[in-house]
Write an enzyme that holds these catalytic residues in place. Sequence first.
Site, mmCIF file in Angstrom:
data_model
loop_
_atom_site.group_PDB
_atom_site.id
_atom_site.type_symbol
_atom_site.label_atom_id
_atom_site.label_comp_id
_atom_site.label_asym_id
_atom_site.label_seq_id
_atom_site.Cartn_x
_atom_site.Cartn_y
_atom_site.Cartn_z
ATOM 1 N N GLU A 163 0.803 -1.224 0.000
ATOM 2 C CA GLU A 163 0.000 0.000 0.000
ATOM 3 C C GLU A 163 0.836 1.274 0.000
ATOM 4 O O GLU A 163 0.639 2.158 0.840
ATOM 5 C CB GLU A 163 -0.962 0.007 1.188
ATOM 6 N N GLU A 370 -5.618 -8.613 0.925
ATOM 7 C CA GLU A 370 -6.274 -8.202 2.170
ATOM 8 C C GLU A 370 -7.748 -7.948 1.898
ATOM 9 O O GLU A 370 -8.104 -7.366 0.876
ATOM 10 C CB GLU A 370 -5.659 -6.929 2.766
HETATM 11 C C1 BG6 Z 1 -4.366 -2.226 5.447
HETATM 12 C C2 BG6 Z 1 -2.974 -2.512 5.938
HETATM 13 O O1 BG6 Z 1 -4.416 -0.935 4.989
HETATM 14 O O2 BG6 Z 1 -5.391 -2.295 6.373
HETATM 15 C C3 BG6 Z 1 -2.890 -3.372 7.190
HETATM 16 O O3 BG6 Z 1 -2.187 -3.064 4.918
HETATM 17 C C4 BG6 Z 1 -3.964 -2.957 8.161
HETATM 18 O O4 BG6 Z 1 -1.603 -3.271 7.726
HETATM 19 C C5 BG6 Z 1 -5.310 -3.150 7.479
HETATM 20 O O5 BG6 Z 1 -3.911 -3.629 9.386
HETATM 21 C C6 BG6 Z 1 -6.485 -2.853 8.386
HETATM 22 O O6 BG6 Z 1 -6.398 -1.554 8.888
HETATM 23 P P1 BG6 Z 1 -6.407 -1.276 10.445
HETATM 24 O O7 BG6 Z 1 -6.087 0.163 10.562
HETATM 25 O O8 BG6 Z 1 -7.767 -1.612 10.888
HETATM 26 O O9 BG6 Z 1 -5.377 -2.151 11.060
#
Ligand code: BG6
Length: 470
Positions: A163, A370
């Site tokens: 990202e 993700e």
């Molecule tokens: C993504 C990242 O943007 O979102 C992760 O690559 C992150 O590292 C995930 O954990 C979820 O976001 P958050 O802020 O809820 O942890």
Amino acid sequence: MSRFPEHFLWGASSSAFQIEGGYDEGGKGLSVADINSFKRSDKQADTRTAADFYHHYREDIALMKELGMQMYRFSFAWSRIIPDGDGEVNPEGLAFYREVVRLLKENGIEPFVTLYHFDLPYALAEKYNGWEDRRCVYAFERYARVCFEEFRDSVKYWQVINEQNLMIRVDERMNIREPDALKADRMRAQMDYHMFLAHALAVKACHEIVPDGKIGPAVSSTCTYPLTNKPKDVWAARMNDYMKTVYCLDMHCYGEYSGIYMRYLRERDIVPVMEAGDPEILKYGKPDYIALNYYRTLCASYLPADAEHPLGSRVYRGNEVDFDQYGYCRDEKNTNLSASEYGAQIDPMGLRIVLNDYWSRYRLPLLITENGLGTADVLTEDGRIHDDYRIDYLRQHIEACALAVEDGVDLFGYSPWSFMDLLSSHQGFRKRYGFVYVDRGEHDVKECERIRKDSYYWYQKVIASNGEKL
Ligand code: BG6
């Protein structure tokens, strides 16, 4: 007959600073992610223990195997391998990842390694102000080469930067402390450009060193709806997608900023310094695949350049990833969607749109690295975690993937966030995403016992049936 291809890869994801702990063990240096988490230590968990993968990895990999995972997307911590970013290589750091990779392979799980997931070695931030300085590009290239040489026979799938397009928007992740908004944005544009160079050099090195190696970026995908069907709102929504994600994919795939993005950089007077020879480097960067992270969609309306604005600045960023851009777009709420308790607007249809969009633009194989729901799960008296809301979220998104595959998209894997509960990027341990519950509080780390959630058993069946049993 499954709607997913025969060799579709089912997996789950994580990142080093969010799971490992052992933040100063085995010769590891500090990272920017460590320092940022320490600043919040009085209120919430930090990277010191995280999910304690550093001490539990054998048990965790056994759980991955039992889940049926075919791939595991995780990251190496640059500061574990080269503690100060560009000095001596730390043999203990390499040995740790060698053991993790060996165990994964022994259990039939394909390692997908991200080289850099928000955790720049802090020494580089101190020495060079990190990515602002071109020396950081070469430090990254060297780190990438060290990894490719070491793992050339065991790791075939690599992701360069997680990202970049989102990280660049968050001052603390980039170590940007400049109070003047224009100067901060100029610095940001330079850092972004340097990361593109670093990406391209890493792609080239991977192709030189790793036989049959496949490498690509992991972008934060964006799907923005117009608030109305007024043409200016439609344009604003397109521009939001453009400024947030498409400019980045265009650079990776075509090796140059598009006309629209150059216009934006010029208008803002933040065009980065580019050197002769850079265009050739950037052309190397063409990835073998595009990995995308998907959580939610956005909505925008048109925001005129001369509209009233509260802070007297044309661009207001704060530390948020979504913000208003004068002359382009205003971030709006989509009243047609419901949101998670943390405000993410849940939208499986948006995933189908994004997959079709990126496939038709770039014609590169796609992978989801993700996708998931962050909530405060509860360990109930029966010793279980009944996370049917997560099952529901994932089911709808996997269904969207199946539809995209039927649309003709070359999607080769699905690796949701996250394999186990881990430290949120900035919201502590209470916000959980995992299939496996990690029993710890924000400050009381207890034994970090691993407990399979209901979603774990559900996902096991999904994998075993290649996505048929949803
Ligand atoms: C993504 C990242 O943007 O979102 C992760 O690559 C992150 O590292 C995930 O954990 C979820 O976001 P958050 O802020 O809820 O942890």
